[in-house]
Structures are given as C-alpha cells and as structure tokens.
Design a protein around this motif. Structure first.
Motif, PDB file in Angstrom:
ATOM      1  N   PHE A  30       7.552   9.961 -10.945  1.00 43.75           N
ATOM      2  CA  PHE A  30       7.085  10.436 -10.381  1.00 43.75           C
ATOM      3  C   PHE A  30       6.198  11.392 -10.060  1.00 43.75           C
ATOM      4  CE2 PHE A  30       8.791   6.042  -8.157  1.00 43.75           C
ATOM      5  CZ  PHE A  30       7.921   5.497  -8.668  1.00 43.75           C
ATOM      6  N   THR A  31       4.877  11.037 -10.929  1.00 46.58           N
ATOM      7  CA  THR A  31       3.478  11.870 -10.906  1.00 46.58           C
ATOM      8  C   THR A  31       3.814  12.965  -9.367  1.00 46.58           C
ATOM      9  OG1 THR A  31       2.197  11.087 -10.634  1.00 46.58           O
ATOM     10  CG2 THR A  31       3.499  11.905 -12.722  1.00 46.58           C
ATOM     11  N   ASP A  32       2.951  13.932  -9.253  1.00 46.83           N
ATOM     12  CA  ASP A  32       3.419  15.018  -8.341  1.00 46.83           C
ATOM     13  C   ASP A  32       1.558  14.374  -7.438  1.00 46.83           C
ATOM     14  OD1 ASP A  32       4.556  16.579  -8.109  1.00 46.83           O
ATOM     15  OD2 ASP A  32       3.118  18.502  -9.111  1.00 46.83           O
ATOM     16  N   HIS A  33       0.614  13.553  -7.538  1.00 45.20           N
ATOM     17  CA  HIS A  33      -0.329  13.473  -6.596  1.00 45.20           C
ATOM     18  C   HIS A  33      -0.746  11.852  -6.398  1.00 45.20           C
ATOM     19  CE1 HIS A  33      -1.061  17.453  -8.176  1.00 45.20           C
ATOM     20  NE2 HIS A  33      -1.277  17.844  -6.931  1.00 45.20           N
ATOM     21  N   MET A  34      -1.631  11.376  -5.920  1.00 45.67           N
ATOM     22  CA  MET A  34      -2.287   9.749  -5.566  1.00 45.67           C
ATOM     23  C   MET A  34      -3.984   9.839  -5.020  1.00 45.67           C
ATOM     24  SD  MET A  34      -0.143   8.796  -2.354  1.00 45.67           S
ATOM     25  CE  MET A  34      -0.174   9.412  -0.688  1.00 45.67           C
ATOM     26  N   VAL A  35      -4.194   9.286  -5.489  1.00 46.52           N
ATOM     27  CA  VAL A  35      -5.440   8.666  -4.921  1.00 46.52           C
ATOM     28  C   VAL A  35      -4.969   7.615  -3.709  1.00 46.52           C
ATOM     29  CG1 VAL A  35      -7.839   7.830  -4.699  1.00 46.52           C
ATOM     30  CG2 VAL A  35      -6.911   9.313  -6.690  1.00 46.52           C
ATOM     31  N   THR A  36      -5.976   8.142  -2.306  1.00 49.45           N
ATOM     32  CA  THR A  36      -6.127   7.217  -0.995  1.00 49.45           C
ATOM     33  C   THR A  36      -7.595   6.730  -0.723  1.00 49.45           C
ATOM     34  OG1 THR A  36      -3.951   8.116  -0.376  1.00 49.45           O
ATOM     35  CG2 THR A  36      -5.226   6.933   1.344  1.00 49.45           C
ATOM     36  N   ILE A  37      -7.237   5.647  -0.526  1.00 48.32           N
ATOM     37  CA  ILE A  37      -9.053   5.060   0.126  1.00 48.32           C
ATOM     38  C   ILE A  37      -9.201   4.457   1.426  1.00 48.32           C
ATOM     39  CG2 ILE A  37     -10.965   4.166  -0.618  1.00 48.32           C
ATOM     40  CD1 ILE A  37     -10.811   5.206  -3.499  1.00 48.32           C
ATOM     41  N   ASP A  38      -9.988   3.902   2.731  1.00 51.82           N
ATOM     42  CA  ASP A  38      -9.233   3.319   3.125  1.00 51.82           C
ATOM     43  C   ASP A  38      -9.872   2.044   4.214  1.00 51.82           C
ATOM     44  OD1 ASP A  38      -6.193   4.937   4.477  1.00 51.82           O
ATOM     45  OD2 ASP A  38      -7.519   6.444   5.428  1.00 51.82           O
ATOM     46  N   TYR A  39     -10.049   1.828   3.924  1.00 56.18           N
ATOM     47  CA  TYR A  39     -11.294   0.069   5.061  1.00 56.18           C
ATOM     48  C   TYR A  39     -11.097   0.157   5.975  1.00 56.18           C
ATOM     49  CZ  TYR A  39     -13.609  -4.092   4.555  1.00 56.18           C
ATOM     50  OH  TYR A  39     -14.619  -5.298   4.741  1.00 56.18           O
ATOM     51  N   ASP A  40     -11.572  -0.078   6.797  1.00 53.22           N
ATOM     52  CA  ASP A  40     -11.915  -0.610   8.086  1.00 53.22           C
ATOM     53  C   ASP A  40     -13.370  -1.474   8.845  1.00 53.22           C
ATOM     54  OD1 ASP A  40     -12.737  -0.645  10.730  1.00 53.22           O
ATOM     55  OD2 ASP A  40     -11.419   1.063  11.334  1.00 53.22           O
ATOM     56  N   GLU A  41     -13.242  -2.584   8.296  1.00 51.32           N
ATOM     57  CA  GLU A  41     -13.968  -3.419   8.906  1.00 51.32           C
ATOM     58  C   GLU A  41     -14.970  -2.600  10.038  1.00 51.32           C
ATOM     59  OE1 GLU A  41     -14.096  -7.612  10.560  1.00 51.32           O
ATOM     60  OE2 GLU A  41     -13.546  -7.801   8.624  1.00 51.32           O
ATOM     61  N   ALA A  42     -15.106  -2.502  10.962  1.00 50.42           N
ATOM     62  CA  ALA A  42     -15.740  -1.548  12.572  1.00 50.42           C
ATOM     63  C   ALA A  42     -15.963  -0.285  11.564  1.00 50.42           C
ATOM     64  CB  ALA A  42     -14.854  -1.715  13.680  1.00 50.42           C
ATOM     65  N   LYS A  43     -16.100   0.241  11.246  1.00 45.42           N
ATOM     66  CA  LYS A  43     -16.575   1.404   9.716  1.00 45.42           C
ATOM     67  C   LYS A  43     -16.876   1.425   8.771  1.00 45.42           C
ATOM     68  CE  LYS A  43     -13.069   4.381  11.721  1.00 45.42           C
ATOM     69  NZ  LYS A  43     -11.943   5.768  11.409  1.00 45.42           N
ATOM     70  N   GLY A  44     -17.867  -0.389   9.064  1.00 43.05           N
ATOM     71  CA  GLY A  44     -17.694  -0.703   8.054  1.00 43.05           C
ATOM     72  C   GLY A  44     -17.461  -0.563   6.451  1.00 43.05           C
ATOM     73  N   PHE A 150      -1.157  -5.768  14.066  1.00 39.91           N
ATOM     74  CA  PHE A 150      -1.632  -7.266  15.045  1.00 39.91           C
ATOM     75  C   PHE A 150      -0.217  -8.196  14.295  1.00 39.91           C
ATOM     76  CE2 PHE A 150      -3.651  -8.682  10.845  1.00 39.91           C
ATOM     77  CZ  PHE A 150      -3.812 -10.025  10.922  1.00 39.91           C
ATOM     78  N   LEU A 151      -0.488  -9.029  15.112  1.00 43.54           N
ATOM     79  CA  LEU A 151       0.374 -10.401  14.390  1.00 43.54           C
ATOM     80  C   LEU A 151      -0.277 -11.918  14.913  1.00 43.54           C
ATOM     81  CD1 LEU A 151       3.558  -9.019  16.399  1.00 43.54           C
ATOM     82  CD2 LEU A 151       3.495  -8.981  14.528  1.00 43.54           C
ATOM     83  N   GLY A 152      -1.195 -11.934  15.167  1.00 44.51           N
ATOM     84  CA  GLY A 152      -2.215 -13.296  14.806  1.00 44.51           C
ATOM     85  C   GLY A 152      -2.236 -13.001  13.048  1.00 44.51           C
ATOM     86  N   VAL A 153      -2.499 -14.620  12.949  1.00 43.20           N
ATOM     87  CA  VAL A 153      -2.434 -15.015  11.953  1.00 43.20           C
ATOM     88  C   VAL A 153      -3.877 -15.015  11.284  1.00 43.20           C
ATOM     89  CG1 VAL A 153      -1.515 -17.020  10.070  1.00 43.20           C
ATOM     90  CG2 VAL A 153       0.447 -16.563  11.694  1.00 43.20           C
ATOM     91  N   ARG A 154      -4.866 -14.167  10.735  1.00 45.05           N
ATOM     92  CA  ARG A 154      -5.886 -13.882  10.229  1.00 45.05           C
ATOM     93  C   ARG A 154      -6.071 -12.845   8.791  1.00 45.05           C
ATOM     94  NH1 ARG A 154      -7.689  -8.961  11.851  1.00 45.05           N
ATOM     95  NH2 ARG A 154      -7.342  -8.766  13.869  1.00 45.05           N
ATOM     96  N   PRO A 155      -6.948 -12.528   8.307  1.00 43.72           N
ATOM     97  CA  PRO A 155      -7.212 -11.163   7.707  1.00 43.72           C
ATOM     98  C   PRO A 155      -7.176 -10.503   7.657  1.00 43.72           C
ATOM     99  CG  PRO A 155      -8.221 -13.842   6.607  1.00 43.72           C
ATOM    100  CD  PRO A 155      -8.015 -13.455   8.275  1.00 43.72           C
ATOM    101  N   ALA A 156      -6.906  -9.241   7.603  1.00 48.05           N
ATOM    102  CA  ALA A 156      -6.115  -8.235   8.482  1.00 48.05           C
ATOM    103  C   ALA A 156      -8.064  -7.866   7.754  1.00 48.05           C
ATOM    104  CB  ALA A 156      -5.435  -6.723   7.904  1.00 48.05           C
TER     105      ALA A 156
END
Length: 359
Positions: A30-44, A150-156
């Motif tokens: 594996f190489t040295d770097h990676m890209v990360t992008i987060d998703y949060d429904e509450a943050k738009g 969370f442990l409820g069965v629904r989409p995160a």
C-alpha cells in the motif's frame, strides 16, 4: 469542495518503497496516502475532505457497518503512459457504478466529480509507487461504509468515504497461460438481491466456494444462477465471454444478479469493432460442456479490472472436467487483451475517449 492536505509525518523512504514495488504481487503493498471524506445527514451531507497519511481508522464498536454491513467499494487502476504521465481508464463509469451500489445499499450518493477528484488527488500524490514490473499498475480502491453508532435496523445517517492505493503486479499467482475454474454448488446472488451492487457481503459469500476452488488447485470459482442452477453467471470476480467457432461471442446478460463490469462493457465495444456478433444471452453449463466437446466453442475469456482479460482453459466440477480448445490462450482473447491494454497504457489509439490523464 476544498480538500485539506495533511502532511505525512514519516513517509516511506525511497529505498524501502522501491524494494516494496519491485515485486508487489496483488493487494498487499500500500502507498503512503489516502483520501477521506465524511458524510453526516445532520450537517447537510458530505464534508471534511482531506488528503493525508494512510493510517488506521477509529471506529465505535457500535458502528453500523460492523452490524448491518452497509459497505460498498470500487476497483480501478492507474496506468503509466508512454510519456511518463498517469492515466485512468473510464473512471466516470466507476463513479456511476459506485452510486448505483450506494442506492441499492441505502447509502448516500457521492457527487461524481467529487469521486473523480478524490481519485485524481491520491494517484497524483503517490505516483512514485507505480511498480516497474511488466503489467504493473496502481490499483485504486474507493470505498464507503456506515459509521453511525447505533443498533437499530435502519439506514445509517453517518458515513465515511476513502480512497487507498496498492502497487499491483499480476492478479493470478499460478502463472499458467490459461486459468482453471471450479464450478461451485453455492450461488453468488439471487433475483431481487444485491448481486448487481459492488458490496462486501457479495464477496464474503463467495469466500467458502473460492476456498474450495483454491484447495482443488483451481484459480477461480464459477457461479450458476440461484433459481435453476443451470445458467452461467460469472466467476468470483470476473465476467465471462464465450467465443464460438462461427464467430459469435456470447456473454451472460445483466439480470440484476451479475455485476455490470466496466471491462465487460469495454470488451463488448471492442469485439464489435472486430466485426464480432456479440450477444448478451443466457448460456447454460450443459451447453458450455457440449460446445467444448464438439469444438463449437473455441475460446472462453474472463475479464475484470484486476485480471484484465484472461483465458479460461479448463472447467472442473463434481461431474468431471472439460477443456476449452487446446487449454491455452485463444487468438481472439490474446488480440482483444492486447488492444485493451494498449488503449489503457497509451500505445493504441483511444478512439472512445476512455483514457483520462491525471494532472
């Protein structure tokens, strides 16, 4: 979206990197770097894009991916062109398929241009990891998973998207001129299921039959349909094409249980340019055996991003084995592989606009 660049505190030194990529195999360097992008429904939606060091990911034990398997991924490659530049092959198709998988797995779609920009950034950053071995490439793994605790069965409602790279050599270890496959009694996907999505659960389900194939000395596993258990679908990670003596080429149709391969789609176009009558139609295992015995079937090729185009020489099962042609690479398989690889690496003219330069 703006990407934050996070400096790497201790990148791999040149000598260690060169030693690692001299003979990288597949999927372990594996190489040295990676890209990360987060998703949060509450943050738009999507936020906090970064290009930084490849490092472990902290996860809450209740992260929903660990319990309900909301996870998807893609497989791509970056190629070194004759002028030394880097290029991608049909990356927009990977972006589209990624979002198709996201919809099936009840996950948020990632804007296609954001997907492409993430891939371009990490490839440009780690271009020095390109291996010098024949047929080498940088294998690209974009993936997304649910992080909400969370442990409820629904989409995160929270997700993480990442892109990592692996210096890659030959996919198959056997080195044989044509691969041998084992017909499994297991099925990969059922109608109405997730067979057309590139999700980890599909591959987890294939591990036992793949292990059986390996234990019997074969390179890959063959799956039939889940309903009648007679129609050829695909291998563990590749689509199939059957080359007939009369010039026809048959490939199983996309019925929702087969992954719509980008290499598959490319081969359909290239075979058409060769004047071949390409038919997307059902093909049974019994017909395969009979056509191989009569000589009506002259070649079989398997295709996928990792293995590119690979000849199939032998099929084995509980009913015995049979050989296709002379058991080695066929003329059309070799020709179409050479053309596809040539387009990907810039030695054959790209009349389709499939190759996208990086940088």
């Amino acid at each position: 979206m703006q990407f934050e660049t996070i400096p790497h505190p201790s990148p791999t030194d040149d000598a260690a990197r060169d030693a690692a990529i001299a003979d990288p195999g597949f999927g372990t360097v594996f190489t040295d770097h990676m890209v990360t992008i987060d998703y949060d429904e509450a943050k738009g939606g999507w936020h906090s894009a970064s290009l930084g060091p490849r490092e472990p990911i902290a996860l809450d034990p209740a992260a929903s991916v660990l319990h309900y398997a909301q996870e998807i991924f893609e497989g791509m490659k970056a190629y070194r062109m004759a002028d030394g530049s880097m290029a991608l092959f049909r990356p927009e198709e990977n972006a589209r398929r990624f979002n198709a998988s996201a919809r099936r797995m009840a996950m948020p779609e990632l804007p296609e241009e954001l997907f492409l920009e993430a891939v371009r950034k990490v490839v440009a950053k780690d271009a020095d990891w390109f291996p010098s071995v024949e047929g080498g490439s940088l294998y690209i793994r974009p993936f997304m998973f649910a992080t909400e605790a969370f442990l409820g069965v629904r989409p995160a409602k929270q997700y993480k998207f990442l892109v990592i790279l692996s210096a890659a050599g030959n996919y198959f270890k056997s080195g044989a001129p044509a691969v041998s496959i084992w017909q499994s009694e297991y099925t990969r996907a059922a109608p109405g299921g997730t067979g057309a999505a590139k999700t980890g659960g599909n591959y987890a389900a294939s591990l036992v039959p793949t292990g059986e194939a390996f234990a019997r000395g074969h390179d890959q596993v063959l799956f039939l349909d889940a309903v009648e258990k007679k129609w050829v679908e695909e291998l563990g990670g590749m689509n199939l094409f059957f080359v007939m003596r009369d010039g026809r080429v048959i490939t199983p149709p996309l019925t929702g249980t087969i992954l719509p391969g980008i290499t598959r789609e490319s081969l359909i176009a290239l075979l058409g340019e060769e004047g071949r009558d390409v038919r997307e139609e059902p093909y049974s295992i019994d017909q395969w055996r009979a056509d191989a015995a009569s000589g009506d079937l002259v070649e079989v090729m398997a295709c996928g991003t990792a293995a590119v185009v690979t000849p199939v020489g032998k099929v084995d099962s509980a009913d015995g084995e049979f050989v296709i042609g002379n058991g080695g690479p066929g003329e059309l398989t070799s020709k179409i592989r050479e053309k596809l690889v040539g387009i990907q690496r810039g030695s054959v003219e790209d009349t389709h606009g499939w190759v996208k330069r990086v940088g």
